[in-house]
Design a protein around this motif. Sequence first.
Motif, short mmCIF file in Angstrom:
data_model
loop_
_atom_site.label_atom_id
_atom_site.label_comp_id
_atom_site.label_asym_id
_atom_site.label_seq_id
_atom_site.Cartn_x
_atom_site.Cartn_y
_atom_site.Cartn_z
N TYR A 98 -12.10 13.74 -40.46
CA TYR A 98 -12.23 13.52 -39.02
C TYR A 98 -10.86 13.35 -38.36
O TYR A 98 -10.55 13.98 -37.34
CB TYR A 98 -13.11 12.29 -38.76
CG TYR A 98 -13.55 12.14 -37.33
CD1 TYR A 98 -14.77 12.68 -36.92
CD2 TYR A 98 -12.76 11.49 -36.41
CE1 TYR A 98 -15.18 12.55 -35.60
CE2 TYR A 98 -13.17 11.37 -35.10
CZ TYR A 98 -14.38 11.90 -34.69
OH TYR A 98 -14.77 11.78 -33.38
N GLU A 120 -15.78 -0.51 -45.71
CA GLU A 120 -16.96 -0.97 -46.47
C GLU A 120 -16.71 -2.34 -47.10
O GLU A 120 -17.68 -3.06 -47.41
CB GLU A 120 -17.32 0.07 -47.55
CG GLU A 120 -18.69 -0.18 -48.15
CD GLU A 120 -19.14 0.95 -49.07
OE1 GLU A 120 -18.37 1.91 -49.27
OE2 GLU A 120 -20.28 0.86 -49.58
N ASN A 157 -7.54 1.52 -43.75
CA ASN A 157 -7.30 2.94 -43.42
C ASN A 157 -5.99 3.47 -43.99
O ASN A 157 -5.74 4.69 -43.96
CB ASN A 157 -7.23 3.13 -41.90
CG ASN A 157 -8.53 2.86 -41.18
OD1 ASN A 157 -9.60 2.89 -41.78
ND2 ASN A 157 -8.44 2.60 -39.88
N THR A 208 -14.92 11.40 -45.23
CA THR A 208 -15.30 11.66 -43.83
C THR A 208 -14.17 11.27 -42.89
O THR A 208 -13.82 12.00 -41.95
CB THR A 208 -16.57 10.86 -43.48
OG1 THR A 208 -17.63 11.31 -44.33
CG2 THR A 208 -16.97 11.04 -42.03
N PHE A 209 -13.59 10.11 -43.15
CA PHE A 209 -12.50 9.61 -42.30
C PHE A 209 -11.30 10.56 -42.34
O PHE A 209 -10.74 10.91 -41.29
CB PHE A 209 -12.11 8.22 -42.80
CG PHE A 209 -10.97 7.58 -42.07
CD1 PHE A 209 -11.16 7.01 -40.81
CD2 PHE A 209 -9.70 7.53 -42.64
CE1 PHE A 209 -10.10 6.40 -40.14
CE2 PHE A 209 -8.65 6.92 -41.98
CZ PHE A 209 -8.84 6.36 -40.73
N VAL A 239 -14.22 3.91 -35.78
CA VAL A 239 -14.83 3.54 -37.06
C VAL A 239 -13.97 4.10 -38.19
O VAL A 239 -13.62 5.28 -38.17
CB VAL A 239 -16.27 4.07 -37.17
CG1 VAL A 239 -16.88 3.71 -38.53
CG2 VAL A 239 -17.14 3.49 -36.05
N SER A 242 -11.06 0.23 -36.43
CA SER A 242 -12.21 -0.05 -37.28
C SER A 242 -13.14 -0.90 -36.44
O SER A 242 -12.71 -1.54 -35.48
CB SER A 242 -11.75 -0.82 -38.52
OG SER A 242 -12.85 -1.12 -39.36
N TRP A 253 -18.77 1.55 -41.14
CA TRP A 253 -17.76 2.25 -41.94
C TRP A 253 -18.19 3.68 -42.20
O TRP A 253 -19.37 4.02 -42.09
CB TRP A 253 -17.52 1.53 -43.28
CG TRP A 253 -18.71 1.49 -44.19
CD1 TRP A 253 -19.06 2.40 -45.14
CD2 TRP A 253 -19.73 0.47 -44.22
NE1 TRP A 253 -20.22 2.01 -45.77
CE2 TRP A 253 -20.65 0.84 -45.23
CE3 TRP A 253 -19.95 -0.71 -43.50
CZ2 TRP A 253 -21.78 0.07 -45.53
CZ3 TRP A 253 -21.07 -1.48 -43.80
CH2 TRP A 253 -21.96 -1.09 -44.80
N VAL A 254 -17.20 4.50 -42.54
CA VAL A 254 -17.45 5.85 -43.04
C VAL A 254 -16.72 5.99 -44.37
O VAL A 254 -15.84 5.18 -44.69
CB VAL A 254 -16.96 6.94 -42.05
CG1 VAL A 254 -17.79 6.90 -40.77
CG2 VAL A 254 -15.48 6.77 -41.72
N SER A 255 -17.09 7.00 -45.14
CA SER A 255 -16.41 7.22 -46.42
C SER A 255 -14.97 7.68 -46.17
O SER A 255 -14.64 8.18 -45.10
CB SER A 255 -17.14 8.30 -47.23
OG SER A 255 -16.96 9.56 -46.60
#
Length: 254
Positions: A88, A69, A113, A84-85, A65, A25, A79-81
Motif C-alpha cells: 500500500y 498487531e 512500521n 499489505t502495508f 492503519v 497507526s 492493523w494490516v499485515s
Amino acid sequence: MHLAESTWTDAAAVETSLALVPVGSTEQHGPHAPLGTDALAAETVAAAGADAYDGDVVVAPPIPVGVAEEHRHFAGTLWVSEDTFRDYVRETVVSLASHGWDRVVVVNGHGGNVAALRELCGRVTRHDGAYAVPFTWFDAVSLDADDDPPVDLEGVAMGHGGPVETSLVRAVAPDLVHEDRLAEVAAGAADGWGEWHAGTNLAYDSAEFTDNGVVGDPSRSDPELGAWLRDRAAEKLASLLDRVENRDCPDDGE
Ligand SMILES: [Zn+2]
C-alpha cells in the motif's frame, strides 16, 4: 502543498520533486491518549516540516492503519499485515512519483512500521525509478538538554503513550488527552518495552508486559514539551528534505 486540500490544477502547477507521506497507526495509547496518536503525530510533523522547509513540498494525506498487531488485545486497535502495508505504501509512493514528485520522505509515527518502511523504501529506490526514505519522528528527535527544552528531561523517554507522545498530542489536540486520568495511568504503566532475556525480547504483544497499554510516565507530559518536540522534528525533517533534494540518486542521468 497538501494534496487533500488542493485541486488537481494546483497540483499540476507545483514545481518540486519532493513529497511527504505521513504514515501512522490506529492503536491503543493507554486509557488517556487517542487511538489515532501515531497518525496525528505523523501528520503534524509532516505539516510542520513542510512549513519549515525553504521550498515547495507536496504533502500526501496520512495513511492511518499500519503494522500494529502487537496491540491487538486492546479495543479499537487496527492493523494490516506487513505485506499489505508494504504494498500500500509502496504503491502510494509510486503514484506520487508518476506526477514528478519522485523524491519521497515517508514520515512515520509508529515503531511497528519501521522495518517494513525501510524495506519498501529500499525497493522503491532500487526498482521503481524514485527515491524514498523513511523518517521516524521520535527517532530523529534527540531528548537533549542542550537543545533548551522547556521542561526537565530527566526520566522523559519515548515509551508508548508515555511523556513524549502524550506531550505531542497535548500540544496539537489537547481535547483528545484525558488529563484527569494521567496519575492513575502512570501508576499502572510499565517501565520498559518488552520482556527481555539474553538480549532477546520474548514478548510479541504489548499486553504481555503492560496491563493498561502504557510504557513510561505520561504524567510527565507537558504541552510545551510537545510543541518543542514538534518543532525539533520539523527542523530535522526540513534538513532531511534539503539533503534528499540535493542528493545524487542511483538512477539520475539514465
Ligand atoms: Zn504511538
